[in-house]
Design an enzyme around this catalytic site. Structure first.
Site, PDB file in Angstrom:
ATOM      1  N   PHE A  25      47.726  43.789  43.715  1.00 11.24           N
ATOM      2  CA  PHE A  25      47.930  42.346  43.817  1.00 11.24           C
ATOM      3  C   PHE A  25      48.613  41.842  42.543  1.00 11.24           C
ATOM      4  O   PHE A  25      48.209  42.214  41.445  1.00 11.24           O
ATOM      5  CB  PHE A  25      46.572  41.652  44.025  1.00 11.24           C
ATOM      6  CG  PHE A  25      46.676  40.243  44.511  1.00 11.24           C
ATOM      7  CD1 PHE A  25      47.074  39.974  45.811  1.00 11.24           C
ATOM      8  CD2 PHE A  25      46.375  39.179  43.671  1.00 11.24           C
ATOM      9  CE1 PHE A  25      47.167  38.667  46.273  1.00 11.24           C
ATOM     10  CE2 PHE A  25      46.467  37.872  44.120  1.00 11.24           C
ATOM     11  CZ  PHE A  25      46.865  37.613  45.424  1.00 11.24           C
ATOM     12  N   PHE A  60      38.872  42.645  42.413  1.00 11.42           N
ATOM     13  CA  PHE A  60      37.531  42.771  42.978  1.00 11.42           C
ATOM     14  C   PHE A  60      37.162  44.232  43.235  1.00 11.42           C
ATOM     15  O   PHE A  60      35.999  44.608  43.128  1.00 11.42           O
ATOM     16  CB  PHE A  60      37.440  41.957  44.279  1.00 11.42           C
ATOM     17  CG  PHE A  60      36.051  41.872  44.836  1.00 11.42           C
ATOM     18  CD1 PHE A  60      35.100  41.034  44.266  1.00 11.42           C
ATOM     19  CD2 PHE A  60      35.683  42.636  45.936  1.00 11.42           C
ATOM     20  CE1 PHE A  60      33.807  40.956  44.782  1.00 11.42           C
ATOM     21  CE2 PHE A  60      34.390  42.565  46.462  1.00 11.42           C
ATOM     22  CZ  PHE A  60      33.452  41.720  45.877  1.00 11.42           C
ATOM     23  N   GLU A  61      38.159  45.059  43.559  1.00 13.00           N
ATOM     24  CA  GLU A  61      37.916  46.471  43.881  1.00 13.00           C
ATOM     25  C   GLU A  61      37.873  47.379  42.650  1.00 13.00           C
ATOM     26  O   GLU A  61      37.521  48.557  42.744  1.00 13.00           O
ATOM     27  CB  GLU A  61      38.986  46.980  44.847  1.00 13.00           C
ATOM     28  CG  GLU A  61      38.906  46.385  46.245  1.00 13.00           C
ATOM     29  CD  GLU A  61      39.461  44.974  46.351  1.00 13.00           C
ATOM     30  OE1 GLU A  61      39.048  44.256  47.282  1.00 13.00           O
ATOM     31  OE2 GLU A  61      40.297  44.559  45.518  1.00 13.00           O
ATOM     32  N   ALA A  83      45.752  41.019  37.410  1.00  9.77           N
ATOM     33  CA  ALA A  83      46.095  39.625  37.148  1.00  9.77           C
ATOM     34  C   ALA A  83      45.512  38.757  38.252  1.00  9.77           C
ATOM     35  O   ALA A  83      45.834  38.941  39.424  1.00  9.77           O
ATOM     36  CB  ALA A  83      47.610  39.450  37.073  1.00  9.77           C
ATOM     37  N   VAL A  84      44.624  37.857  37.843  1.00  8.05           N
ATOM     38  CA  VAL A  84      44.019  36.917  38.781  1.00  8.05           C
ATOM     39  C   VAL A  84      44.543  35.540  38.398  1.00  8.05           C
ATOM     40  O   VAL A  84      44.249  35.039  37.314  1.00  8.05           O
ATOM     41  CB  VAL A  84      42.479  36.965  38.711  1.00  8.05           C
ATOM     42  CG1 VAL A  84      41.867  36.066  39.773  1.00  8.05           C
ATOM     43  CG2 VAL A  84      41.972  38.392  38.876  1.00  8.05           C
ATOM     44  N   ILE A  85      45.369  34.961  39.279  1.00  4.77           N
ATOM     45  CA  ILE A  85      46.026  33.687  38.988  1.00  4.77           C
ATOM     46  C   ILE A  85      45.426  32.608  39.885  1.00  4.77           C
ATOM     47  O   ILE A  85      45.386  32.760  41.104  1.00  4.77           O
ATOM     48  CB  ILE A  85      47.550  33.814  39.198  1.00  4.77           C
ATOM     49  CG1 ILE A  85      48.106  34.886  38.248  1.00  4.77           C
ATOM     50  CG2 ILE A  85      48.234  32.476  38.973  1.00  4.77           C
ATOM     51  CD1 ILE A  85      49.472  35.408  38.606  1.00  4.77           C
ATOM     52  N   THR A  89      45.046  32.911  44.005  1.00  5.31           N
ATOM     53  CA  THR A  89      43.852  33.661  44.374  1.00  5.31           C
ATOM     54  C   THR A  89      42.777  32.759  44.962  1.00  5.31           C
ATOM     55  O   THR A  89      42.247  31.896  44.261  1.00  5.31           O
ATOM     56  CB  THR A  89      43.266  34.384  43.136  1.00  5.31           C
ATOM     57  OG1 THR A  89      44.328  35.101  42.486  1.00  5.31           O
ATOM     58  CG2 THR A  89      42.174  35.357  43.527  1.00  5.31           C
ATOM     59  N   HIS A  91      39.086  31.753  45.827  1.00  6.14           N
ATOM     60  CA  HIS A  91      37.838  32.083  45.134  1.00  6.14           C
ATOM     61  C   HIS A  91      38.113  32.669  43.749  1.00  6.14           C
ATOM     62  O   HIS A  91      37.474  33.622  43.332  1.00  6.14           O
ATOM     63  CB  HIS A  91      36.994  33.076  45.949  1.00  6.14           C
ATOM     64  CG  HIS A  91      36.944  32.783  47.408  1.00  6.14           C
ATOM     65  ND1 HIS A  91      36.457  31.598  47.921  1.00  6.14           N
ATOM     66  CD2 HIS A  91      37.336  33.508  48.480  1.00  6.14           C
ATOM     67  CE1 HIS A  91      36.548  31.615  49.235  1.00  6.14           C
ATOM     68  NE2 HIS A  91      37.082  32.760  49.602  1.00  6.14           N
ATOM     69  N   PHE A 116      38.858  45.918  29.732  1.00  5.68           N
ATOM     70  CA  PHE A 116      39.061  44.816  30.672  1.00  5.68           C
ATOM     71  C   PHE A 116      40.417  44.178  30.398  1.00  5.68           C
ATOM     72  O   PHE A 116      40.529  43.227  29.639  1.00  5.68           O
ATOM     73  CB  PHE A 116      37.932  43.793  30.532  1.00  5.68           C
ATOM     74  CG  PHE A 116      37.957  42.730  31.597  1.00  5.68           C
ATOM     75  CD1 PHE A 116      37.625  43.045  32.901  1.00  5.68           C
ATOM     76  CD2 PHE A 116      38.308  41.429  31.293  1.00  5.68           C
ATOM     77  CE1 PHE A 116      37.645  42.070  33.899  1.00  5.68           C
ATOM     78  CE2 PHE A 116      38.320  40.440  32.271  1.00  5.68           C
ATOM     79  CZ  PHE A 116      37.991  40.766  33.581  1.00  5.68           C
TER      80      PHE A 116
END
Length: 156
Positions: A25, A60-61, A83-85, A89, A91, A116
């Site tokens: 992702f 998440f995985e 990368a969580v944007i 994203t 939630h 991390f």
């Protein structure tokens, strides 16, 4: 000031084996993090032959893969890159929080340093900045932290 015994890690990666867990992702961002981590480790003496790249769907995985790699005994350190944007994203807070918790849990349970290197940003622009050179590269930071911890843990 009395002299106290100090234990610290040398940034020498010769002979160490690393697994990199990378989210698919936002892969165009994550690829820059992977590049930064690999570049950092090779500049500090690691070889590409001693690195394994594992692709997972998203942040998440990551903890599950990181835990299995760490528990395998095949790696001195594991580096999680993603990368969580917020805008991209669903939630956002849940995903980034669970990723951080899961990775910390995997590290404590296995005793293997796990980095991390997951960007959590509000915008794509911020993610690009933190996956490049100007504002640093989170992949480099995560690789550096893992290398330092591997060398610290050897001495404890």
């Amino acid at each position: 000031m009395h002299h106290i015994k100090t234990i610290e890690g040398q940034f020498q990666a010769q002979g160490l084996r690393f697994a990199l867990v990378a989210a698919r992702f936002n892969d165009f961002i994550v690829d820059r993090l992977v590049g930064g981590a690999v570049d950092y480790l090779t500049r500090n003496g690691a070889t590409r032959e001693n690195m394994t790249l594992v692709r997972v769907p998203g942040a998440f995985e990551m903890p599950l893969a990181a835990k299995k790699l760490a528990a395998s005994g095949n790696y001195d350190g594991v580096i999680c890159l993603g990368a969580v944007i917020r805008g991209a994203t669903p939630h956002f807070d849940f995903v980034s929080g669970e990723a951080a918790k899961g990775i910390a849990h995997a590290m404590l349970e296995t005793g293997v340093p796990i980095g991390f290197g997951v960007l959590t940003t509000d915008t794509l622009e911020q993610a690009i900045e933190r996956a490049g050179s100007k504002a640093g590269n989170k992949g480099v930071e995560a690789a550096s932290a893992v290398l330092e911890m591997v060398r610290v843990m050897e001495q404890l």
